[in-house]
Design a protein around this motif. Structure first.
Motif, short mmCIF file in Angstrom:
data_model
loop_
_atom_site.label_atom_id
_atom_site.label_comp_id
_atom_site.label_asym_id
_atom_site.label_seq_id
_atom_site.Cartn_x
_atom_site.Cartn_y
_atom_site.Cartn_z
N MET A 155 29.41 -17.19 -2.05
CA MET A 155 30.11 -17.48 -3.30
C MET A 155 30.12 -18.98 -3.55
O MET A 155 29.88 -19.79 -2.64
N GLU A 156 30.40 -19.33 -4.79
CA GLU A 156 30.47 -20.72 -5.21
C GLU A 156 31.89 -21.01 -5.68
O GLU A 156 32.43 -20.32 -6.55
N ASP A 173 19.11 -14.99 -12.95
CA ASP A 173 20.36 -14.88 -13.72
C ASP A 173 21.43 -15.85 -13.23
O ASP A 173 22.57 -15.80 -13.68
N GLY A 174 21.05 -16.73 -12.30
CA GLY A 174 21.99 -17.74 -11.81
C GLY A 174 22.84 -17.30 -10.65
O GLY A 174 23.64 -18.09 -10.13
N GLN A 175 22.69 -16.03 -10.22
CA GLN A 175 23.49 -15.52 -9.12
C GLN A 175 23.03 -16.09 -7.79
O GLN A 175 21.83 -16.32 -7.58
N LEU A 176 23.98 -16.31 -6.91
CA LEU A 176 23.68 -16.83 -5.58
C LEU A 176 23.33 -15.70 -4.62
O LEU A 176 23.91 -14.61 -4.69
N HIS A 177 22.40 -15.98 -3.70
CA HIS A 177 22.04 -15.02 -2.67
C HIS A 177 21.80 -15.79 -1.37
O HIS A 177 21.33 -16.94 -1.38
N ALA A 178 22.11 -15.15 -0.25
CA ALA A 178 21.92 -15.77 1.06
C ALA A 178 21.30 -14.76 1.99
O ALA A 178 21.80 -13.64 2.14
N LEU A 179 20.19 -15.15 2.63
CA LEU A 179 19.47 -14.26 3.54
C LEU A 179 19.22 -14.98 4.86
O LEU A 179 19.13 -16.21 4.92
N PHE A 180 19.08 -14.18 5.92
CA PHE A 180 18.64 -14.71 7.21
C PHE A 180 17.26 -15.32 7.03
O PHE A 180 16.34 -14.67 6.53
N ASP A 181 17.12 -16.58 7.43
CA ASP A 181 15.91 -17.34 7.09
C ASP A 181 14.82 -17.19 8.15
O ASP A 181 14.34 -18.16 8.73
N ARG A 182 14.42 -15.92 8.36
CA ARG A 182 13.32 -15.68 9.31
C ARG A 182 12.68 -14.32 9.00
O ARG A 182 13.35 -13.29 9.08
N CYS A 183 11.43 -14.35 8.65
CA CYS A 183 10.73 -13.10 8.37
C CYS A 183 10.61 -12.28 9.66
O CYS A 183 10.27 -12.84 10.71
N PRO A 184 10.87 -10.97 9.62
CA PRO A 184 10.81 -10.17 10.84
C PRO A 184 9.39 -9.91 11.33
O PRO A 184 9.21 -9.36 12.42
N HIS A 185 8.38 -10.33 10.55
CA HIS A 185 7.00 -10.09 10.95
C HIS A 185 6.53 -11.12 11.98
O HIS A 185 6.44 -10.83 13.17
N ARG A 186 6.29 -12.35 11.56
CA ARG A 186 5.87 -13.40 12.48
C ARG A 186 6.88 -14.55 12.53
O ARG A 186 6.56 -15.64 12.97
N PHE A 187 8.09 -14.27 12.04
CA PHE A 187 9.22 -15.18 12.19
C PHE A 187 9.05 -16.50 11.45
O PHE A 187 9.62 -17.52 11.85
N ALA A 188 8.30 -16.49 10.38
CA ALA A 188 8.17 -17.68 9.54
C ALA A 188 9.46 -17.87 8.73
O ALA A 188 10.13 -16.89 8.36
N ILE A 197 19.79 -19.77 7.73
CA ILE A 197 20.13 -19.09 6.47
C ILE A 197 19.46 -19.82 5.32
O ILE A 197 19.37 -21.06 5.31
N VAL A 198 18.96 -19.06 4.35
CA VAL A 198 18.45 -19.63 3.13
C VAL A 198 19.30 -19.14 1.97
O VAL A 198 19.60 -17.95 1.86
N VAL A 199 19.72 -20.06 1.12
CA VAL A 199 20.51 -19.74 -0.07
C VAL A 199 19.69 -20.12 -1.30
O VAL A 199 19.06 -21.18 -1.33
N PHE A 200 19.70 -19.24 -2.29
CA PHE A 200 18.94 -19.51 -3.52
C PHE A 200 19.60 -18.80 -4.68
O PHE A 200 20.45 -17.92 -4.50
N TRP A 238 29.63 -21.26 -0.25
CA TRP A 238 30.27 -20.73 0.94
C TRP A 238 29.59 -19.43 1.36
O TRP A 238 29.31 -18.57 0.54
N VAL A 239 29.35 -19.30 2.65
CA VAL A 239 28.72 -18.10 3.22
C VAL A 239 29.69 -17.46 4.20
O VAL A 239 30.32 -18.16 5.01
N TRP A 240 29.82 -16.13 4.11
CA TRP A 240 30.68 -15.37 5.04
C TRP A 240 29.84 -14.96 6.23
O TRP A 240 28.85 -14.25 6.10
N MET A 241 30.24 -15.39 7.43
CA MET A 241 29.44 -15.17 8.63
C MET A 241 29.84 -13.93 9.41
O MET A 241 29.21 -13.60 10.43
N GLY A 242 30.86 -13.23 8.98
CA GLY A 242 31.32 -12.04 9.67
C GLY A 242 30.82 -10.76 9.04
O GLY A 242 29.78 -10.73 8.37
N ASP A 243 31.56 -9.68 9.26
CA ASP A 243 31.19 -8.38 8.70
C ASP A 243 31.27 -8.44 7.18
O ASP A 243 32.30 -8.85 6.61
N ALA A 244 30.21 -8.00 6.52
CA ALA A 244 30.14 -8.12 5.06
C ALA A 244 31.28 -7.39 4.37
O ALA A 244 31.82 -7.88 3.36
N GLU A 245 31.68 -6.26 4.91
CA GLU A 245 32.75 -5.48 4.27
C GLU A 245 34.11 -6.17 4.38
O GLU A 245 35.06 -5.80 3.68
#
Length: 373
Positions: free
Chosen positions: A123-124, A61-76, A54-57, A130-137
């Motif tokens: 969230m902070e 605007d100062g908002q937090l975001h978290a994404l799966f840290d692997r590009c679906p193309h060549r997995f960088a 996971i990558v968090v940045f 803190w990252v939620w690892m389950g269903d987003a909803e």
């Protein structure tokens, strides 16, 4: 139900259904990925939680975001890319992904439905991320245990630590749930009072609480600045929340003097699984006394570093190495009465994971297995 002491601890077996050949995790939960300070100065934070990179940045605007840290193309790793107002751009072939994980730009052609990565609720709170690892909803900020003692403490009286540990997260949690080890592993700082203390254990909702009372004892070295002369009454309590977040409270008073709120110190011990045999260990020590004493803060920091970094960590890693498996029950351990809290927590967590898997209706097939309780 409250148990008066550990003498009633027994070792029956009950059926439990762990996942076969797959490490079981509690998914519908908040997991700490770092401290707020990890993102100072526009930094990004790349860590693996539950075997997911996971990558968090922060966006502009100062908002937090978290994404799966692997590009679906060549997995960088996307964390090696560049961050913009809109999201993050892969540093290998330039695909850009928005804060929701969908592709924003493909410099090599049209954007397709496969050009996306998972976005995690994040969230902070309480100086941590803190990252939620389950269903987003199902992400519910109120599901995070109350750690307001951190917010109530001046920054000068907070001590933060991050200790990556090559051991299973439940093994690391056992270490806090059984504090009798302090008498033997930490004899020059924290030890000397726990084995003979009056111990009790009880449940409060989804939490489990273990408590120790040492009366008229010689205070260990770490408590000497609080009770410099004479005997002491020392109270210690560990409150566990699933999956492995614990708050350790303690106080020391001259024998016979009642404990007050202002005498208490609280420490967060949060064991976050990286893999089945590696753990992100987060610590935040706070206190309600001697708030302006830089000298006491440095003494405390040295004691904490010595106990956790120099003594607990090597022991946990050596345990894990000797075990050769993340599954404690596979080795049929000898259990003592001091293991009562840790065993009850393991049983409780296993039941929660099984229930969650049943509700989700997805994931690997479960098989029967028995563990002590």
């Amino acid at each position: 139900m409250r148990v008066a002491d550990f003498e009633s601890f027994e070792q029956p077996a009950v059926p439990i259904k762990p996942l076969e050949n797959v490490m079981t995790w509690l998914r519908q939960s908040w997991y700490q990925i770092g401290w707020s300070t990890d993102l100072e100065g526009g930094q990004r934070l790349a860590r693996t939680i539950l075997e997911e990179p996971i990558v968090v940045f922060r966006s502009g605007d100062g908002q937090l975001h978290a994404l799966f840290d692997r590009c679906p193309h060549r997995f960088a790793p996307l964390s090696r890319g560049t961050i913009s107002e809109r999201g993050i751009t892969c540093g290998y072939h330039g695909l850009s992904f928005g804060k929701d994980g969908h592709c924003l730009d493909n410099p090599h052609g049209p954007i397709t439905s496969r050009m996306r990565v998972r976005a995690y609720p994040v969230m902070e709170r309480h100086t941590a991320i803190w990252v939620w690892m389950g269903d987003a909803e199902k992400a519910d900020p109120s599901a995070l245990p109350d750690l307001s003692f951190i917010d109530e403490t001046p920054a000068a009286a907070q001590i933060h630590m991050y200790m990556p540990t090559k051991a299973n997260y439940e093994l690391a949690a056992d270490n806090i749930l059984d504090l009798s080890h302090t008498d033997y592993l930490h004899p020059t700082s924290l030890g000397g009072i726990m084995t003979g203390s009056k111990a009790s254990i009880w449940e409060e909702g989804d939490a489990l609480v273990s408590e120790w009372q040492a009366t008229a004892c010689d205070p260990p070295p770490a408590y000497k600045p609080i009770v410099p002369t004479g005997k002491a009454d020392i109270w210690t309590q560990v409150r566990w929340h699933a999956p492995a977040l614990m708050v350790l409270g303690t106080s020391a008073k001259p024998t016979g003097v009642p404990r007050e709120r202002a005498d208490e110190a609280y420490t967060l011990h949060n064991m976050v699984p990286e893999t089945s045999t590696t753990t992100h260990y987060f610590v935040c020590n706070t206190r309600r006394f001697m708030l302006d004493s830089a000298e006491f803060s440095e003494l405390l920091r040295g004691a904490i570093t010595g106990a956790f970094q120099d003594e607990d960590k090597p022991m946990l890693e050596d345990q894990q190495l000797r075990m050769g498996t993340p599954d404690l029950w596979e080795l049929d351990p000898l259990l003592l009465k001091v293991d009562a809290g840790a065993v009850r927590v393991r049983r409780k967590l296993a039941a929660m994971i099984v229930a969650e898997q049943g509700e989700g209706g997805a994931g690997p097939v479960l098989e029967e297995k028995t563990i002590p309780v």
